[in-house]
Write an enzyme that holds these catalytic residues in place. Structure first.
Site, PDB file in Angstrom:
ATOM      1  CB  CYS A   1     -23.833  30.290  15.284  1.00  0.00           C
ATOM      2  SG  CYS A   1     -24.505  29.258  13.966  1.00  0.00           S
TER       3      CYS A   1
ATOM      4  CB  CYS B   1     -18.499  34.388  14.658  1.00  0.00           C
ATOM      5  SG  CYS B   1     -16.971  33.459  14.539  1.00  0.00           S
TER       6      CYS B   1
ATOM      7  CB  CYS C   1     -21.534  34.976  12.557  1.00  0.00           C
ATOM      8  SG  CYS C   1     -21.984  34.703  10.837  1.00  0.00           S
TER       9      CYS C   1
ATOM     10  CB  CYS D   1     -26.384  30.637   6.618  1.00  0.00           C
ATOM     11  SG  CYS D   1     -24.902  30.099   7.498  1.00  0.00           S
TER      12      CYS D   1
ATOM     13  CB  CYS E   1      -9.770  36.554  12.958  1.00  0.00           C
ATOM     14  SG  CYS E   1     -10.549  35.371  14.058  1.00  0.00           S
TER      15      CYS E   1
ATOM     16  CG  ASP F   1      -5.352  23.169  13.283  1.00  0.00           C
ATOM     17  OD1 ASP F   1      -5.245  23.736  12.193  1.00  0.00           O
ATOM     18  OD2 ASP F   1      -5.267  23.764  14.371  1.00  0.00           O
TER      19      ASP F   1
HETATM   20  S1  SF4 Z   1     -24.710  32.990  12.865  1.00  0.00           S
HETATM   21 FE1  SF4 Z   1     -24.612  30.869  12.122  1.00  0.00          FE
HETATM   22  S2  SF4 Z   1     -26.540  30.570  10.960  1.00  0.00           S
HETATM   23 FE2  SF4 Z   1     -26.239  32.775  11.224  1.00  0.00          FE
HETATM   24  S3  SF4 Z   1     -25.180  33.394   9.354  1.00  0.00           S
HETATM   25 FE3  SF4 Z   1     -23.618  33.024  10.900  1.00  0.00          FE
HETATM   26  S4  SF4 Z   1     -22.988  30.908  10.577  1.00  0.00           S
HETATM   27 FE4  SF4 Z   1     -24.938  31.191   9.489  1.00  0.00          FE
HETATM   28  S1  SF4 Z   2     -16.249  36.898  15.872  1.00  0.00           S
HETATM   29 FE1  SF4 Z   2     -15.335  35.212  14.700  1.00  0.00          FE
HETATM   30  S2  SF4 Z   2     -14.367  36.159  12.935  1.00  0.00           S
HETATM   31 FE2  SF4 Z   2     -14.816  37.792  14.411  1.00  0.00          FE
HETATM   32  S3  SF4 Z   2     -12.946  38.025  15.606  1.00  0.00           S
HETATM   33 FE3  SF4 Z   2     -14.213  36.547  16.702  1.00  0.00          FE
HETATM   34  S4  SF4 Z   2     -13.586  34.500  15.928  1.00  0.00           S
HETATM   35 FE4  SF4 Z   2     -12.789  36.068  14.497  1.00  0.00          FE
END
Ligand code: SF4
Ligand code: SF4
Length: 310
Positions: free
Chosen positions: A246, A242, A191, A185, A211, A131
């Site tokens: 998941c 997010c 998310c 997914c 974000c 990174d």
């Molecule tokens: S929460 Fe995870 S599985 Fe669901 S859409 Fe988002 S990335 Fe894909």
């Molecule tokens: S949920 Fe994911 S995309 Fe949304 S603000 Fe938080 S880190 Fe960023």
């Protein structure tokens, strides 16, 4: 040695150095990703992260980083913490930042891995990345089958979820590549539904300028833009929402790396504890931590916007 033998030595060395998963891609120009990156930058979705506009040619072509590059070795290093933040009203901090700065921790692991490979294979040319240089690490991780890129844009391993640092070794070793895997997914949109700032503006696409990770870490302005003031959901450094929602992260297992062990302040301090420390104390406590990136002034700015407006 054959490309298959190289592949097997690379896989063994990765495991020996503590990486959870390792995948290999042929080091070729990223044609599709170059177009996507160009469009993303043109739309200004990187916000004020001007550095993302630099070194475009290196980002999409590994041979510009390592002349004669043959393979990109992608690696996943687990950072899912064994303990969570314990206070109810303290500032939330992204899990990757609980311990020592991953740039140092993972880079040491990569150096160890290159030395091991040199012992087994002999001299080769390589550069290591965490990174910190122009490498499209998610594109390489996806190509090498370490996971699929989810609708939240993170790389998700089907057995272990997404709480991983990604790292790469670009080298002139010829090794049999791995292939990409399926996207699991499905119809899930957890998310996208949970993102408080609508940064995930459509599946698989992120507007980084919206974000919370960008707003709390990368944005250097004196204030967070007003439109987000009641949307920060308690996050003072980064955001894990997010990933938390998941379903694939139910497979996460805690890391065992002492250097990533959570700092006491991160686990137990409430907002007042944070507000009471001086800049000197902040610098001393977090000198080896990712938390030092926005500096004391940036962290204090973030503390003003933790809660939703009444
Ligand atoms: S929460 Fe995870 S599985 Fe669901 S859409 Fe988002 S990335 Fe894909
Ligand atoms: S949920 Fe994911 S995309 Fe949304 S603000 Fe938080 S880190 Fe960023």
């Amino acid at each position: 040695m054959s490309p298959d033998q190289h592949r097997s030595i690379i896989q063994q060395a990765a495991a020996q150095c503590g990486f959870s998963y390792c995948g290999i891609s042929a080091a070729a120009f990223l044609e599709k990703e170059a177009k996507e990156l160009e469009a993303w930058l043109q739309q200004g979705l990187h916000g004020k992260m001007q550095y993302m506009e630099n070194h475009f040619d290196k980002r999409v072509d590994p041979s510009k980083l390592v002349p004669g590059a043959q393979s990109v070795i992608s690696l996943m290093y687990n950072y899912y913490p064994p303990v969570e933040q314990s206070h109810e009203n303290g500032p939330k901090i992204a899990r990757y930042a609980y311990g020592e700065d991953y740039h140092f921790v993972v880079k040491d692991k990569l150096r160890e891995m290159v030395s091991l490979l040199e012992e087994k294979i002999g001299q080769f040319t390589a550069r290591i990345f965490v990174d910190s240089a122009p490498v499209l690490e998610k594109a390489w991780a996806k190509k090498s089958g370490l996971g699929w890129q989810g609708k939240n844009t993170n790389i998700i391993h089907p057995k272990s979820g997404s709480y991983f640092f990604l790292a790469e070794i670009i080298c002139d070793i010829s090794a049999t590549p791995d292939g990409p895997i399926k996207d699991y997914c499905g119809t899930c949109t957890a998310c996208i539904d949970a993102c408080p700032t609508d940064a995930l503006y459509e599946p698989y696409k992120i507007d980084a300028s919206r974000c919370i990770s960008y707003l709390t870490i990368e944005l250097k302005d004196e204030l967070i833009p007003e439109t987000f003031h009641n949307k920060m959901e308690g996050w003072a450094f980064g955001c894990d929402i997010c990933q938390e929602v998941c379903p694939w992260n139910r497979f996460s297992t805690p890391h065992t790396d002492k250097r990533l062990a959570a700092k006491e302040a991160i686990i137990s301090w409430n907002t007042v504890d944070w507000q009471e420390i001086t800049e000197e104390v902040f610098k001393q406590l977090f000198k080896d931590s990712p938390i030092s990136r926005p500096k004391w002034s940036g962290f204090n700015r973030n503390l003003q916007f933790l809660q939703k407006a009444p």
